[in-house]
Design a protein around this motif. Structure first.
Motif, PDB file in Angstrom:
ATOM      1  N   PHE A 106      13.676  20.857  23.488  1.00 33.66           N
ATOM      2  CA  PHE A 106      14.449  22.182  24.051  1.00 33.66           C
ATOM      3  C   PHE A 106      14.164  23.331  23.090  1.00 33.66           C
ATOM      4  O   PHE A 106      13.833  24.300  23.563  1.00 33.66           O
ATOM      5  N   TRP A 107      14.083  23.157  21.808  1.00 34.14           N
ATOM      6  CA  TRP A 107      14.414  24.202  21.023  1.00 34.14           C
ATOM      7  C   TRP A 107      12.899  24.454  20.059  1.00 34.14           C
ATOM      8  O   TRP A 107      12.606  25.715  19.342  1.00 34.14           O
TER       9      TRP A 107
ATOM     10  N   LYS B 199      16.491  18.557  19.858  1.00 35.52           N
ATOM     11  CA  LYS B 199      15.785  19.720  19.085  1.00 35.52           C
ATOM     12  C   LYS B 199      14.495  19.859  19.321  1.00 35.52           C
ATOM     13  O   LYS B 199      14.150  21.029  19.631  1.00 35.52           O
TER      14      LYS B 199
ATOM     15  N   THR C 133      21.198  26.024  27.152  1.00 34.66           N
ATOM     16  CA  THR C 133      20.793  24.601  27.522  1.00 34.66           C
ATOM     17  C   THR C 133      22.290  24.316  28.134  1.00 34.66           C
ATOM     18  O   THR C 133      23.419  24.204  27.545  1.00 34.66           O
TER      19      THR C 133
ATOM     20  N   GLN D 227      20.302  34.461  25.651  1.00 30.77           N
ATOM     21  CA  GLN D 227      18.861  33.876  25.368  1.00 30.77           C
ATOM     22  C   GLN D 227      18.897  32.404  26.276  1.00 30.77           C
ATOM     23  O   GLN D 227      19.942  32.213  26.885  1.00 30.77           O
ATOM     24  N   THR D 228      17.842  31.937  26.366  1.00 30.61           N
ATOM     25  CA  THR D 228      17.804  30.615  27.419  1.00 30.61           C
ATOM     26  C   THR D 228      18.873  29.788  27.101  1.00 30.61           C
ATOM     27  O   THR D 228      18.707  29.091  25.921  1.00 30.61           O
TER      28      THR D 228
ATOM     29  N   ASP E 217      24.106  21.957  16.430  1.00 30.08           N
ATOM     30  CA  ASP E 217      24.342  23.366  15.930  1.00 30.08           C
ATOM     31  C   ASP E 217      26.064  23.708  15.821  1.00 30.08           C
ATOM     32  O   ASP E 217      26.487  23.995  17.069  1.00 30.08           O
TER      33      ASP E 217
ATOM     34  N   GLU F 104      21.247  32.419  19.334  1.00 30.35           N
ATOM     35  CA  GLU F 104      19.887  32.046  19.362  1.00 30.35           C
ATOM     36  C   GLU F 104      19.816  30.780  20.566  1.00 30.35           C
ATOM     37  O   GLU F 104      18.766  30.649  21.534  1.00 30.35           O
ATOM     38  N   HIS F 105      20.663  29.739  20.411  1.00 27.71           N
ATOM     39  CA  HIS F 105      20.833  28.501  21.320  1.00 27.71           C
ATOM     40  C   HIS F 105      22.038  28.338  22.190  1.00 27.71           C
ATOM     41  O   HIS F 105      22.816  27.491  21.723  1.00 27.71           O
TER      42      HIS F 105
ATOM     43  N   ASN G 204      17.607  25.200  30.197  1.00 29.25           N
ATOM     44  CA  ASN G 204      17.165  23.978  30.095  1.00 29.25           C
ATOM     45  C   ASN G 204      18.642  23.150  30.567  1.00 29.25           C
ATOM     46  O   ASN G 204      19.388  23.643  30.700  1.00 29.25           O
TER      47      ASN G 204
ATOM     48  N   ALA H 224      27.364  26.936  17.212  1.00 32.64           N
ATOM     49  CA  ALA H 224      26.352  27.443  18.378  1.00 32.64           C
ATOM     50  C   ALA H 224      27.776  27.918  19.301  1.00 32.64           C
ATOM     51  O   ALA H 224      29.086  27.561  19.155  1.00 32.64           O
TER      52      ALA H 224
END
Length: 281
Positions: free
Chosen positions: A280-281, A277, A52, A49-50, A73, A100-101, A140, A76
């Motif tokens: 970016f998300w 948060k 950061t 996923q994209t 997170d 997810e991130h 990001n 993460a």
């Protein structure tokens, strides 16, 4: 009888020789396999996923954002990438396709002010290294302090065809107009600079190379009505408008006041965490 005894005596020697030969064969095979794995790509990059990407400022290491990552997170996926002064890149950690991130921290072996002119190039080398392992089209970016200058340098001078596209950008406490009072007044609102530093002048030279699709948030901190985060004047931070405001798709400035607003504390300031948060998300 003597013949039988001689044969019995030779058997252990024969077994020993066979064992040694077998061991040498296995070691050779293992070495050959390792050599092949080293020079042969065994798998395609993992689609993620994209991500950061976080880049710290002067003398910051890959551990600079540990507290921030925990606040954002705690579970993460994190990849920590270090670029040496000779351009070689190494990493610790792993990203998965289900995260997810995903978060990537990029730091430089020598992130002193003296190497700032080449840190944009080192950043590009890190991107290339990461893309050999992970596949993503956009990302990001959070740059704290000089980390904001790194991405500016990269976008203006070192971005390569085929590099992933920067989607959303946050710079935090970045000294676009240096840190000296010679160039910056103690104000939080202004329509012109006291004086343009050589640093800012350099970034104004190639700003047309900055992609016009980026959404940007430029954050400054202020300690006790000083118009500074005790390291970087607010005016210097918001001087980023002269580089980005007319180049990107969206540009915003945010002033963080109250507790934990000094230069080093901004990274884990609760208002900043929430802004990250939301943006970016």
């Amino acid at each position: 009888m003597n013949t039988t005894k001689n044969i019995k005596r030779k058997i252990p020697k024969i077994l020993l020789i066979v064992g040694v030969i077998l061991m040498l064969f296995l070691l050779f095979q293992k070495s050959l396999t390792a050599f092949a794995e080293k020079f042969t790509s065994t798998s395609d990059p993992v689609a993620i996923q994209t991500p950061t990407i976080f880049v710290p400022g002067t003398n910051g290491t890959v551990n600079r954002f540990n507290g921030l990552i925990k606040a954002l997170d705690s579970k993460a996926d994190v990849l920590k990438v270090t670029v040496a002064t000779d351009g070689t890149v190494s990493s610790k950690g792993k990203l998965t396709s289900t995260a997810e991130h995903p978060i990537i921290v990029i730091a430089f072996e020598d992130s002193s002010d003296e190497t700032l002119p080449v840190q944009g190039k080192w950043y590009q080398l890190a991107l290339h290294y990461i893309q050999e392992k992970y596949s993503f089209e956009t990302y990001n970016y959070l740059g704290h302090s000089n980390g904001g200058l790194v991405i500016t340098s990269y976008l203006e001078e070192f971005q390569q065809t085929g590099d992933p596209e920067l989607a959303k950008l946050i710079t935090l406490g970045t000294p676009y107009n240096d840190t000296s009072k010679k160039y910056n007044e103690a104000v939080t609102s202004f329509t012109q600079l006291k004086e343009t530093s050589d640093l800012l002048e350099g970034y104004l030279t190639n700003l047309e190379n900055i992609p016009d699709t980026i959404e940007m948030l430029n954050i400054a901190g202020e300690v006790d009505d000083t118009a500074s985060d005790n390291t970087v004047p607010v005016q210097s931070v918001f001087s980023g408008r002269y580089i980005y405001q007319d180049q990107v798709a969206e540009y915003q400035e945010v002033l963080i006041e109250g507790e934990n607003t000094s230069h080093s504390e901004l990274v884990e300031n609760q208002k900043v965490v929430q802004l990250l948060k939301d943006f970016f998300w």
